[in-house]
Design a protein around this motif. Structure first.
Motif, PDB file in Angstrom:
ATOM      1  N   ARG A 143       0.822  -1.199   0.000  1.00  0.00           N
ATOM      2  CA  ARG A 143       0.000   0.000   0.000  1.00  0.00           C
ATOM      3  C   ARG A 143       0.861   1.257   0.000  1.00  0.00           C
ATOM      4  O   ARG A 143       1.798   1.392   0.772  1.00  0.00           O
ATOM      5  CB  ARG A 143      -0.919  -0.007   1.218  1.00  0.00           C
ATOM      6  CG  ARG A 143      -1.997   1.041   1.208  1.00  0.00           C
ATOM      7  CD  ARG A 143      -2.902   0.913   2.416  1.00  0.00           C
ATOM      8  NE  ARG A 143      -3.620  -0.360   2.445  1.00  0.00           N
ATOM      9  CZ  ARG A 143      -4.483  -0.697   3.389  1.00  0.00           C
ATOM     10  NH1 ARG A 143      -4.727   0.153   4.385  1.00  0.00           N
ATOM     11  NH2 ARG A 143      -5.094  -1.862   3.361  1.00  0.00           N
ATOM     12  N   PHE A 145       0.408   5.527   0.097  1.00  0.00           N
ATOM     13  CA  PHE A 145      -0.541   6.597   0.369  1.00  0.00           C
ATOM     14  C   PHE A 145      -0.264   7.773  -0.561  1.00  0.00           C
ATOM     15  O   PHE A 145       0.802   8.395  -0.502  1.00  0.00           O
ATOM     16  CB  PHE A 145      -0.443   7.023   1.833  1.00  0.00           C
ATOM     17  CG  PHE A 145      -0.860   5.939   2.788  1.00  0.00           C
ATOM     18  CD1 PHE A 145      -2.189   5.568   2.882  1.00  0.00           C
ATOM     19  CD2 PHE A 145       0.072   5.278   3.562  1.00  0.00           C
ATOM     20  CE1 PHE A 145      -2.588   4.564   3.754  1.00  0.00           C
ATOM     21  CE2 PHE A 145      -0.317   4.276   4.441  1.00  0.00           C
ATOM     22  CZ  PHE A 145      -1.661   3.921   4.534  1.00  0.00           C
ATOM     23  N   ILE A 146      -1.252   8.099  -1.414  1.00  0.00           N
ATOM     24  CA  ILE A 146      -1.105   9.111  -2.454  1.00  0.00           C
ATOM     25  C   ILE A 146      -2.289  10.076  -2.398  1.00  0.00           C
ATOM     26  O   ILE A 146      -3.433   9.652  -2.220  1.00  0.00           O
ATOM     27  CB  ILE A 146      -1.047   8.456  -3.862  1.00  0.00           C
ATOM     28  CG1 ILE A 146       0.132   7.481  -3.950  1.00  0.00           C
ATOM     29  CG2 ILE A 146      -0.952   9.517  -4.958  1.00  0.00           C
ATOM     30  CD1 ILE A 146       1.489   8.137  -3.826  1.00  0.00           C
ATOM     31  N   VAL A 147      -2.019  11.361  -2.579  1.00  0.00           N
ATOM     32  CA  VAL A 147      -3.087  12.354  -2.632  1.00  0.00           C
ATOM     33  C   VAL A 147      -3.926  12.109  -3.887  1.00  0.00           C
ATOM     34  O   VAL A 147      -3.388  11.897  -4.977  1.00  0.00           O
ATOM     35  CB  VAL A 147      -2.502  13.781  -2.655  1.00  0.00           C
ATOM     36  CG1 VAL A 147      -3.607  14.820  -2.821  1.00  0.00           C
ATOM     37  CG2 VAL A 147      -1.708  14.035  -1.386  1.00  0.00           C
ATOM     38  N   PRO A 148      -5.261  12.114  -3.787  1.00  0.00           N
ATOM     39  CA  PRO A 148      -6.132  11.836  -4.936  1.00  0.00           C
ATOM     40  C   PRO A 148      -5.893  12.825  -6.081  1.00  0.00           C
ATOM     41  O   PRO A 148      -5.548  13.992  -5.872  1.00  0.00           O
ATOM     42  CB  PRO A 148      -7.545  12.009  -4.356  1.00  0.00           C
ATOM     43  CG  PRO A 148      -7.390  11.806  -2.896  1.00  0.00           C
ATOM     44  CD  PRO A 148      -6.030  12.317  -2.548  1.00  0.00           C
ATOM     45  N   GLN A 150      -3.599  12.573  -8.455  1.00  0.00           N
ATOM     46  CA  GLN A 150      -2.236  12.580  -8.954  1.00  0.00           C
ATOM     47  C   GLN A 150      -2.094  11.609 -10.129  1.00  0.00           C
ATOM     48  O   GLN A 150      -2.582  10.478 -10.083  1.00  0.00           O
ATOM     49  CB  GLN A 150      -1.264  12.177  -7.839  1.00  0.00           C
ATOM     50  CG  GLN A 150       0.184  12.035  -8.260  1.00  0.00           C
ATOM     51  CD  GLN A 150       0.789  13.361  -8.656  1.00  0.00           C
ATOM     52  OE1 GLN A 150       0.428  14.398  -8.102  1.00  0.00           O
ATOM     53  NE2 GLN A 150       1.691  13.335  -9.617  1.00  0.00           N
ATOM     54  N   THR A 200      -3.718   4.464  -2.315  1.00  0.00           N
ATOM     55  CA  THR A 200      -4.890   4.848  -1.542  1.00  0.00           C
ATOM     56  C   THR A 200      -4.658   6.186  -0.866  1.00  0.00           C
ATOM     57  O   THR A 200      -3.522   6.565  -0.578  1.00  0.00           O
ATOM     58  CB  THR A 200      -5.222   3.776  -0.483  1.00  0.00           C
ATOM     59  OG1 THR A 200      -6.437   4.105   0.175  1.00  0.00           O
ATOM     60  CG2 THR A 200      -4.113   3.663   0.545  1.00  0.00           C
ATOM     61  N   GLU A 201      -5.743   6.911  -0.679  1.00  0.00           N
ATOM     62  CA  GLU A 201      -5.656   8.191   0.000  1.00  0.00           C
ATOM     63  C   GLU A 201      -5.318   7.961   1.467  1.00  0.00           C
ATOM     64  O   GLU A 201      -5.926   7.113   2.125  1.00  0.00           O
ATOM     65  CB  GLU A 201      -6.992   8.930  -0.102  1.00  0.00           C
ATOM     66  CG  GLU A 201      -6.992  10.291   0.573  1.00  0.00           C
ATOM     67  CD  GLU A 201      -8.327  10.986   0.447  1.00  0.00           C
ATOM     68  OE1 GLU A 201      -8.457  12.102   0.994  1.00  0.00           O
ATOM     69  OE2 GLU A 201      -9.227  10.430  -0.203  1.00  0.00           O
ATOM     70  N   PRO A 202      -4.341   8.680   2.004  1.00  0.00           N
ATOM     71  CA  PRO A 202      -3.990   8.485   3.409  1.00  0.00           C
ATOM     72  C   PRO A 202      -5.107   8.980   4.327  1.00  0.00           C
ATOM     73  O   PRO A 202      -5.488  10.141   4.291  1.00  0.00           O
ATOM     74  CB  PRO A 202      -2.713   9.315   3.583  1.00  0.00           C
ATOM     75  CG  PRO A 202      -2.772  10.341   2.499  1.00  0.00           C
ATOM     76  CD  PRO A 202      -3.502   9.702   1.363  1.00  0.00           C
ATOM     77  N   VAL A 203      -5.628   8.062   5.141  1.00  0.00           N
ATOM     78  CA  VAL A 203      -6.630   8.419   6.138  1.00  0.00           C
ATOM     79  C   VAL A 203      -5.938   8.416   7.488  1.00  0.00           C
ATOM     80  O   VAL A 203      -5.533   7.367   7.990  1.00  0.00           O
ATOM     81  CB  VAL A 203      -7.810   7.422   6.121  1.00  0.00           C
ATOM     82  CG1 VAL A 203      -8.815   7.790   7.210  1.00  0.00           C
ATOM     83  CG2 VAL A 203      -8.481   7.413   4.753  1.00  0.00           C
ATOM     84  N   LYS A 204      -5.794   9.590   8.060  1.00  0.00           N
ATOM     85  CA  LYS A 204      -5.080   9.703   9.323  1.00  0.00           C
ATOM     86  C   LYS A 204      -6.039   9.538  10.493  1.00  0.00           C
ATOM     87  O   LYS A 204      -7.146  10.069  10.485  1.00  0.00           O
ATOM     88  CB  LYS A 204      -4.371  11.057   9.415  1.00  0.00           C
ATOM     89  CG  LYS A 204      -3.218  11.219   8.444  1.00  0.00           C
ATOM     90  CD  LYS A 204      -2.468  12.516   8.716  1.00  0.00           C
ATOM     91  CE  LYS A 204      -1.288  12.669   7.775  1.00  0.00           C
ATOM     92  NZ  LYS A 204      -0.517  13.915   8.051  1.00  0.00           N
ATOM     93  N   TYR A 538      -1.646   6.202  10.107  1.00  0.00           N
ATOM     94  CA  TYR A 538      -2.591   5.839   9.046  1.00  0.00           C
ATOM     95  C   TYR A 538      -3.508   4.702   9.484  1.00  0.00           C
ATOM     96  O   TYR A 538      -3.065   3.704  10.052  1.00  0.00           O
ATOM     97  CB  TYR A 538      -1.843   5.430   7.775  1.00  0.00           C
ATOM     98  CG  TYR A 538      -0.875   6.478   7.289  1.00  0.00           C
ATOM     99  CD1 TYR A 538      -1.305   7.783   7.045  1.00  0.00           C
ATOM    100  CD2 TYR A 538       0.466   6.181   7.104  1.00  0.00           C
ATOM    101  CE1 TYR A 538      -0.407   8.753   6.612  1.00  0.00           C
ATOM    102  CE2 TYR A 538       1.364   7.147   6.670  1.00  0.00           C
ATOM    103  CZ  TYR A 538       0.917   8.434   6.427  1.00  0.00           C
ATOM    104  OH  TYR A 538       1.808   9.393   6.014  1.00  0.00           O
TER     105      TYR A 538
END
Length: 541
Positions: A143, A145-148, A150, A200-204, A538
């Motif tokens: 996995r 973590f990438i900003v949507p 991009q 996937t978008e990083p969900v903190k 995350y």
């Protein structure tokens, strides 16, 4: 006249004949638990590494596997374990209880190559700059973590695998990760695993840690350290920036502070050493530790009525450390300098502690606004009922950087929460199956306060890292039987095993990266090696 009568004593024979523990290893490995078992009813499975060590060219011989087992009390086993045996085909044996009840087992073993993946990274261009993102392995997902939004159509993927393994995608390949990809790793013996590459978008999380992983484990011999006798000298850990420093004691001025890359375990250089053979009574150093900002403190081992010095380094590459404390160990009794702990920031507020061996006391110094309040330490005696003394290597860790803060005490007989104003015990922390403990560290991560404890299980050969959430001090009193206990004791690592009893001088250090979104924790187990584990903010969901 005195008379007596005989009475028949009935011996209750055991009714259970079962395996209570079983593991395997190879010749020359002593009692080490190299290969763990899987159970399915009466069948015991061993997946033996095709090569051992796994990165070597030494192929494992299934005809010379040593199985070691424990059985229920009063039982007998039909085969003598503990010597080389042939596991190329299923091996059957029976355990017979004291009352004659038989339980049959079958051992099945196979050789499988290492198909793990490590150091996975992707890199891509963003606004004219190359961005690099570390991967996190969660089960069969790799996995990132990438900003949507991009564009990931020109993404370079790099990773490391065992030298005997192959991959369906070469490391260094440029991929279009706008669409899902599967990476297959194959190894000798028919081993194979598919890894789904997931962006996937990083969900903190709002609080505490989520995704976590073992970063690396480096064995004692890989560091080039000696056996238990000589290895007793390696007994401190510190983190400063991207570096891990292992302190090696030296009774005749040969102490060392060895600097490693803390993400890979690679040795880089030695730090400047102020305690040398020409230092006389100051020639022996056992501890180098870091504050919560990575500033370093080094102390000498000081016998009673001898000199005591503490040096401050701004980094591992500081060639002119400051002699911050220069005093005499002349209060109370006992050697000091064998353990050193600090809470806070040496440039702000901090509390420095060095315990006194074979007593129930410790020295304490206070720093306010970056200024040491006194060269002379305060001698603090702790009101804990257990033990006549705290042993040789107890540790004290203040929770907050003020002398009125409550603090933690770990020594061979227990782990305690202590009132900082009265120095009396508030709680003894409830734990199961703990033989000995002392290594302590504290961390503040994503609005939570954690403490880490080095625990020895059943003997000094086996050590593990335990993590406790102490944000709410009332949790210190949680019983192990409580449904809330997993919210207190939030993590327990794998158990590291040394071939012989260690001296109980393990240590723990903590570092942070990625703007504080990741926390790395390191545990030193003398005679076994160093374990590095990473926690992130995350969510796993």
């Amino acid at each position: 006249m005195i008379t007596s009568c005989s009475k028949e004593i009935k011996i209750e024979r055991g009714t259970e004949g079962v395996i209570t523990d079983i593991f395997a290893n190879i010749e020359g490995s002593g009692p080490q638990r190299l290969f763990e078992a899987r159970y399915s009813n009466d069948t015991i499975y061993f997946d033996i590494p095709y090569y051992y060590p796994i990165n070597s060219d030494y192929e494992t011989d299934l005809t010379k596997i040593i199985v070691r087992a424990s059985i229920s009390s009063d039982a007998k086993v039909s085969t003598p374990f503990g010597k080389p045996m042939d596991l190329t085909s299923p091996f059957s044996f029976t355990v017979v209880s004291g009352s004659g009840v038989e339980t049959k087992y079958v051992i099945k073993a196979r050789k499988l190559g290492d198909i793990g993946i490590a150091d996975a990274k992707i890199s891509f261009e963003l606004d004219g700059e190359i961005e690099e993102v570390d991967g996190i392995l969660i089960n069969d997902e790799l996995r990132f973590f990438i900003v949507p939004g991009q564009d990931m159509s020109q993404t370079k993927l790099t990773f490391s695998i065992n030298k005997h393994a192959t991959s369906s995608i070469e490391s260094g390949s440029v991929l279009d990760l706008n669409t899902p990809k599967i990476l297959t790793i194959s190894g000798p013996g028919g081993a194979s695993k598919n890894y789904n590459i997931v962006l996937t978008e990083p969900v903190k999380l709002e609080y505490g840690f989520g995704v976590h992983r073992k970063l690396w484990f480096k064995e004692w011999a890989e560091f080039g350290f000696g056996g238990i006798g000589a290895g007793e000298a390696e007994q401190s850990l510190a983190v400063s920036g991207d570096y891990l420093i292992i302190g090696k004691a030296g009774t005749s001025g040969n102490a060392r502070y060895m600097v490693y890359n803390r993400f890979t375990g690679e040795y880089l250089r030695d730090m400047y050493m102020p305690f040398t053979a020409s230092s006389g009574a100051f020639a022996d150093s056992r501890q180098l530790i870091a504050d919560e900002k990575g500033n370093l403190l080094a102390i000498n081992r000081s016998l009673i009525n001898n000199g005591l010095q503490v040096y401050r380094y701004n980094s591992p590459f500081d060639l002119t450390p400051q002699l911050m404390i220069n005093t005499i160990n002349n209060q109370g009794a006992g050697t000091t300098g064998l353990r050193l702990n600090v809470t806070g920031d040496l440039d702000g507020d901090a509390v420095i502690v060095s315990t006194k061996s074979s007593t129930k006391s410790f020295y304490r110094w206070e720093i306010k606004n970056g200024v040491l309040q006194s060269q002379q330490p305060t001698l603090v005696t702790v009101g804990v009922a257990k033990g006549s003394t705290f042993g040789i290597y107890p540790e004290v860790q203040y929770i907050h950087p003020t002398v009125s803060s409550n603090y933690l005490l770990a020594f061979q007989n227990g782990f305690f929460h202590v009132n900082g104003n009265t120095d009396q015990q508030i709680h003894e922390v409830n734990m199961s199956a703990t033989f000995f403990m002392n290594a302590l560290s504290i961390a503040r991560f994503n609005k939570a306060t954690y403490t880490f404890l080095g625990r020895y299980y059943s003997n000094l050969k086996t050590m593990g890292l335990s993590m406790f959430d102490i944000t709410d001090p009332q949790m210190f009193g949680t019983p192990t039987s409580s449904s809330l206990y997993p919210l207190f004791n939030v993590f327990n690592s794998e158990r590291l095993r040394a071939e012989q009893d260690s001296p109980g001088t393990g240590d723990i250090a903590v570092g942070y990266s990625h703007d504080g979104d990741r926390m790395q924790v390191y545990m030193l187990h003398v005679g076994s090696g160093v374990l590095a584990h990473e926690f992130t903010v995350y969510s796993q969901n």
